[in-house]
Structures are given as structure tokens and as C-alpha cells.
Design an enzyme around this catalytic site. Structure first.
Site, PDB file in Angstrom:
ATOM      1  N   GLU A 291      -1.999   7.058  -6.790  1.00 14.53           N
ATOM      2  CA  GLU A 291      -0.964   7.235  -7.824  1.00 14.53           C
ATOM      3  C   GLU A 291      -0.160   8.506  -7.576  1.00 14.53           C
ATOM      4  O   GLU A 291       1.059   8.530  -7.765  1.00 14.53           O
ATOM      5  CB  GLU A 291      -1.582   7.289  -9.233  1.00 14.53           C
ATOM      6  CG  GLU A 291      -2.323   6.030  -9.661  1.00 14.53           C
ATOM      7  CD  GLU A 291      -1.407   4.859  -9.993  1.00 14.53           C
ATOM      8  OE1 GLU A 291      -0.175   5.007  -9.926  1.00 14.53           O
ATOM      9  OE2 GLU A 291      -1.950   3.784 -10.315  1.00 14.53           O
TER      10      GLU A 291
ATOM     11  N   GLU B 206       7.585  -5.569 -11.446  1.00 15.59           N
ATOM     12  CA  GLU B 206       7.516  -6.396 -10.229  1.00 15.59           C
ATOM     13  C   GLU B 206       8.450  -7.609 -10.233  1.00 15.59           C
ATOM     14  O   GLU B 206       9.037  -7.969  -9.208  1.00 15.59           O
ATOM     15  CB  GLU B 206       6.072  -6.872  -9.976  1.00 15.59           C
ATOM     16  CG  GLU B 206       5.103  -5.772  -9.585  1.00 15.59           C
ATOM     17  CD  GLU B 206       4.638  -4.901 -10.742  1.00 15.59           C
ATOM     18  OE1 GLU B 206       4.828  -5.315 -11.915  1.00 15.59           O
ATOM     19  OE2 GLU B 206       4.102  -3.803 -10.487  1.00 15.59           O
TER      20      GLU B 206
ATOM     21  N   THR C  68       6.404   1.739  -2.991  1.00 15.72           N
ATOM     22  CA  THR C  68       5.914   0.778  -3.988  1.00 15.72           C
ATOM     23  C   THR C  68       6.197   1.225  -5.422  1.00 15.72           C
ATOM     24  O   THR C  68       5.981   0.467  -6.363  1.00 15.72           O
ATOM     25  CB  THR C  68       4.421   0.480  -3.782  1.00 15.72           C
ATOM     26  OG1 THR C  68       4.080  -0.689  -4.519  1.00 15.72           O
ATOM     27  CG2 THR C  68       3.548   1.652  -4.205  1.00 15.72           C
TER      28      THR C  68
ATOM     29  N   ASP D  41      -2.345  -5.776  -3.487  1.00 13.41           N
ATOM     30  CA  ASP D  41      -0.867  -5.829  -3.418  1.00 13.41           C
ATOM     31  C   ASP D  41      -0.133  -4.949  -2.398  1.00 13.41           C
ATOM     32  O   ASP D  41       0.362  -5.426  -1.371  1.00 13.41           O
ATOM     33  CB  ASP D  41      -0.251  -5.650  -4.826  1.00 13.41           C
ATOM     34  CG  ASP D  41      -0.751  -4.425  -5.614  1.00 13.41           C
ATOM     35  OD1 ASP D  41      -1.474  -3.610  -5.040  1.00 13.41           O
ATOM     36  OD2 ASP D  41      -0.397  -4.300  -6.803  1.00 13.41           O
TER      37      ASP D  41
ATOM     38  N   ARG E  60       3.887   8.112  -6.810  1.00 14.90           N
ATOM     39  CA  ARG E  60       4.791   8.593  -7.858  1.00 14.90           C
ATOM     40  C   ARG E  60       5.332   9.992  -7.537  1.00 14.90           C
ATOM     41  O   ARG E  60       6.539  10.214  -7.546  1.00 14.90           O
ATOM     42  CB  ARG E  60       4.073   8.618  -9.214  1.00 14.90           C
ATOM     43  CG  ARG E  60       3.553   7.247  -9.590  1.00 14.90           C
ATOM     44  CD  ARG E  60       3.121   7.167 -11.028  1.00 14.90           C
ATOM     45  NE  ARG E  60       2.186   6.066 -11.232  1.00 14.90           N
ATOM     46  CZ  ARG E  60       2.003   5.449 -12.380  1.00 14.90           C
ATOM     47  NH1 ARG E  60       2.672   5.808 -13.441  1.00 14.90           N
ATOM     48  NH2 ARG E  60       1.123   4.461 -12.492  1.00 14.90           N
TER      49      ARG E  60
HETATM   50  C1  DMJ Z   1       3.497   0.950 -10.125  1.00 14.51           C
HETATM   51  O1  DMJ Z   1       2.885   2.188 -10.195  1.00 14.51           O
HETATM   52  C2  DMJ Z   1       3.655   0.484  -8.699  1.00 14.51           C
HETATM   53  O2  DMJ Z   1       4.614  -0.516  -8.633  1.00 14.51           O
HETATM   54  C3  DMJ Z   1       2.365  -0.023  -8.114  1.00 14.51           C
HETATM   55  O3  DMJ Z   1       2.561  -0.558  -6.832  1.00 14.51           O
HETATM   56  C4  DMJ Z   1       1.765  -1.080  -8.993  1.00 14.51           C
HETATM   57  N1  DMJ Z   1       1.678  -0.687 -10.386  1.00 14.51           N
HETATM   58  C5  DMJ Z   1       2.778  -0.020 -11.019  1.00 14.51           C
HETATM   59  C6  DMJ Z   1       3.777  -0.918 -11.709  1.00 14.51           C
HETATM   60  O4  DMJ Z   1       3.309  -2.049 -12.281  1.00 14.51           O
END
Ligand code: DMJ
Length: 472
Positions: A99, A367, A453, A233, A103
Site C-alpha cells: 500500500e 476498477e 495500480t 490482481d 499510493r
Molecule cells: C487500490 O488501492 C488499488 O487499485 C489496488 O490495486 C486495489 N485496491 C484499491 C482500489 O480498489
């Protein structure tokens, strides 16, 4: 920048910008410096993934959205905060490596690429340096959690006998490799190459599909659960995207992606009774006909792969991309709030609907809109913009409150309970993808930028003039 000639589209884009202003100003007013905003109780919120301290997660995650939307004053305000306050040696408790990377590091790297301001590069380097102890394992596969003060690292207790998680250790490569290129320090790239090589050389059960768990000490796979949703994912996403981000130089990534995408196609992609395409999960070889909201990014992923590879797979992959994006839209359309559930199932009697109570919530996730955006850019089919506009209205109807935007507990109940959390990814991803959906193609050109992501665009090596490599 990036205005569409069509007046309706321009209005829609402007509307999304106003949503961002609402989310941001309320965060500033009620939770400045805290990780996230509780928009109903109008105070700060800290999710456990960020340890126990407040470290402005929303500020860093929002930087590039503010920049893209031309919110310059807000961007400068954010920069001032992080200049004096973003200090990971003050971060207490166990922090998620994944995370923090997607982020904080992702957000700072994009801000650096956009502006060339070295403050952002320095902060990104400072954070990654604090995470490096997590990689001290016999295999090089990092632990999930690190204490940034002591350097102690460990895994989640619940994760298959102390395993690391595929989607977590597989979602570091783009940021670490880019950081090496802009600092001239090879250490970061070496860490992720070690992870990649270890996984590449590991035999998979039945020689297909990657299980979600891998033990960092023994180097053995844990429980044989396979998913393109939670826990799997972005591992798949980063194989494709690191090939793209590297200017198509990282062929190991491409080859691993191609093999995995074909395995997913062969073993997990299903068609429902009425003809909806979805991606099932697998547990010890048995299919579970459930798809997570998280897996809705895969529409865009297959689309991007089809467009960039232009080979025998392309036609099939584009049709999977269209099918999945359509199914995710159905999961929204079949709910009363027109927002999609956290997970949905396919049986003889239901399709694209949640079955269990704990699958019905919607926490402002991006998503599905990410796939609308990518598929709009790739196909120019106007339905994707219409679906995006439906989503904007649904968010306004069910999630907007005076103090910002909140998630909801049940997408099948209009006016039901709200969760009182404005997730940082709502500002980083959800609103950014919706804004770009209503923008021209030259605003974040897909040939020049690759989204991490968390929707932080990173420049493509050898193609994008904003790459800003280190020069000695
Ligand atoms: C986000 O932090 C990112 O997209 C991650 O890959 C998956 N979860 C959240 C959003 O749903």
C-alpha cells in the site's frame, strides 16, 4: 488541457472536477494531515494498512489528480504539507509495503515526472529506503509489513502459514525500477529483479496459474487459491505494464504475462448461461464462480495487451476485454443504487449479483471505471462514456454527503447505511479515471504513460520526455 470538443462531454468533465473539489476541500477542512476523511462524522480516519500514525495518505495519493485537473493552488498546498510533514521515521506500527508503494511512492514518482521538482524524488527515495528491510528474506520475496522505526518486518498472521501475497510482492516492480533510473541507485531495481527471477524460476502446481500465497523463507507456494481479484490482481497487471513502462524492453515480463494471460483465459474465463463473460476463481483445482469487483480492472488489462501486442492473441483478448467490462457494467446495472457490489456470482439462477451479505458493499472502488476509461481510449465506443456518466450519477445519489463521499453497505438498498470512509483511492483513481474518460486522448497519452495500480501515471522509458533519468 485535454478538453473534448463536444460540449456535453466538457460539462461532464467539469462536473467530475467539482466532485474532486468537494472531496478535497472537505478532507482539507476536517482531516488535513490524517490519512483519510470520515465524511459523515467529519474527522480523520486511519486504516490499519498505514500503521497507527497519520501520514497524509490522501494528500500524497491526490497530488497528480490535482495536477491533471489544473487545481494548482491545491497542488501547492499539498506540496507544502509534505515538504515539512512527510517523514516515515515518525510512522508508527506495522505498515503495508504494498500500500505504501502504490499510493505514496507511486504518487510521488508521478509528481516528480510531471514537475521535475526534486522534493518529490527525495521523498520517494526516503520512503523506499525505509521499506528495504522487508526484503531481507532468504528468497528475496518481501514481507508484507514493515515497522519503519525498527526495521522489523513480518507477514500477516492470516496469510496461509506466514506467506507473502502474490498481488503485494508482485506490485513493486514499476516504482522500484523507475526510482533506480531517476536516482542512479541500482539497489531498488535489484530488489524487484530478484523477486521476479525467483517467481519466474519457480514451478507452479500443474505448471499453470500462480497461487496467491508464497512463503518468503521456504520459497514454497501456500494454499492453492488462484484469483485475478483480491490477492492476485495487480501481479498480472504489473507484468504487462512493466513491459510497457520499460519501453517494451523487459521481455521477461512480457513472456510471463502472455503465459499467465493465456492460462487465465483457458482455465478461469467463463461464459454465463445468458452469455456474460467473467473471471472465476480457483481453489485446489475447483472453480468458484465468483468475481471480485477488484477483478474488473482486467477488462482494461486485456484491452491494453491486445492493443500493444498485435499478435495471434489480440482478437481474442480484445473480445475478453469487452466481455469483462460489459459484465462489470451489468453488476452495476443490476443493483438498485447502480453501483457494483464487492463481489458477484454466477449460478443457474443469478448472474452478476452478490449472493452473500458481506459481498454487497461498495467502497468507492475504481476498477470498473478504469476499464471504461481504457476501453474508451482503445475502441472509441461511446457506450463507455455513457456508462461512466451513469456511474457519476450513482455516486452523487448514494455516496455524496455534505462532508465528502462515503462508501455504502448494500448496493441493493437505496438510502441504506453508509460506511463513513472516503478512501484515498477515490481521489487518486476513481475521480481521475472518470475525469480522463471525459477528456481528450492527449491528456495522459497512453503511448507515453502507464498507470500504476493506484492510477499514478509513470512515464514510458525511451519515449516520454518527462522520464527525467539520472545523469551523472
Ligand atoms: C487500490 O488501492 C488499488 O487499485 C489496488 O490495486 C486495489 N485496491 C484499491 C482500489 O480498489
Amino acid at each position: 488541457m485535454g478538453e473534448d470538443p463536444d460540449p456535453t462531454t466538457r460539462d461532464r468533465r467539469n462536473f467530475v472536477k467539482k466532485m474532486m473539489k468537494h472531496a478535497w476541500t472537505n478532507y482539507v477542512q476536517y482531516a488535513w494531515g490524517k490519512n483519510e476523511l470520515r465524511p459523515i462524522s467529519q474527522r480523520g480516519h486511519t486504516a490499519s494498512v498505514f500503521g497507527s500514525s497519520s501520514m497524509g495518505a490522501t494528500i500524497v495519493d491526490s497530488l497528480d489528480t490535482l495536477y491533471i485537473m489544473g487545481m494548482e493552488e491545491e497542488f501547492q498546498h499539498a506540496r507544502e504539507w509534505l515538504k515539512t510533514n512527510l517523514d516515515m521515521s515518525k510512522m508508527m506500527g506495522d505498515v503495508s509495503v504494498f500500500e505504501t508503494n502504490i499510493r505514496y511512492v507511486g504518487g510521488l514518482l508521478t509528481a516528480f515526472a510531471f514537475t521535475g521538482d526534486t522534493l518529490f524524488k527525495e521523498k520517494a527515495t526516503h520512503i523506499v529506503d525505509k521499506m528495504l528491510p522487508a526484503f531481507n528474506t532468504p528468497t528475496g520475496i518481501p514481507y508484507a509489513l514493515v515497522n519503519m522505526q525498527s526495521g522489523n518486518a513480518k507477514n500477516f498472521g492470516w496469510a496461509s502459514g506466514g506467506s507473502s501475497i502474490l498481488s503485494e510482492f508482485g506490485t513493486l516492480h514499476m516504482e522500484f525500477a523507475y526510482l533506480s533510473d531517476i536516482t542512479g541507485n541500482p539497489v531498488y531495481r535489484e530488489k524487484v529483479e530478484k523477486v521476479r527471477n525467483f517467481v519466474a524460476n519457480l514451478e507452479r502446481p500443474g505448471n499453470k496459474l500462480y497461487p496467491n500465497y508464497l512463503h518468503p523463507k521456504t520459497g514454497k507456494w501456500g494454499q492453492q487459491h488462484v484469483s485475478v481479484g483480491a490477492l492476485g490482481d495487480s501481479f498480472y497487471e504489473y507484468l504487462l505494464k512493466e513491459w510497457l513502462r520499460s519501453g517494451k524492453r523487459d521481455l521477461q515480463a512480457k513472456n510471463m504475462f502472455d503465459e499467465a494471460a493465456k492460462d487465465i483465459e483457458e482455465h478461469l474465463v467463463q461464459t454465463s448461461v445468458s452469455g456474460l463473460t467473467y473471471i472465476a476463481e480457483m481453489k485446489y483445482g475447483r472453480l468458484e464462480h465468483k468475481m471480485d469487483h477488484l477483478a474488473c480492472f482486467a477488462g482494461g488489462m486485456y484491452g491494453l495487451a491486445a492493443k500493444n501486442e498485435q499478435d495471434d492473441n489480440s482478437k481474442r483478448w480484445m473480445s475478453i476485454a469487452e466481455g469483462i467490462t460489459n459484465t462489470c457494467h451489468e453488476s452495476y446495472d443490476r443493483s438498485d443504487t447502480k453501483l457494483g457490489p464487492e463481489a458477484f456470482r454466477f449460478t443457474d439462477s443469478i448472474e452478476a449479483r452478490a449472493l452473500k451479505q458481506n459481498e454487497r458493499y461498495y467502497i468507492l472502488r475504481p476498477e470498473t471505471f478504469e476499464s471504461y476509461f481504457l476501453m474508451w481510449r482503445l475502441t472509441k465506443d461511446p457506450k463507455y462514456r455513457e456508462w461512466g456518466w451513469e456511474a457519476v450519477q450513482a455516486l452523487e445519489n448514494s455516496c455524496r454527503v455534505n462532508g465528502g463521499y462515503t462508501g455504502i453497505k448494500n448496493v441493493y438498498e437505496v438510502g441504506g447505511q453508509q460506511d463513513d470512509v472516503q478512501q484515498s483511492f477515490f481521489l487518486a483513481e476513481t475521480l481521475k479515471y472518470l475525469y480522463l474518460l471525459f477528456s481528450d486522448d492527449d491528456l495522459i497519452d497512453l503511448d507515453q504513460w502507464v498507470f500504476n495500480t493506484e492510477a499514478h501515471p509513470l512515464p514510458v522509458r525511451g519515449v516520454n520526455n518527462f522520464y527525467r533519468p539520472h545523469s551523472s
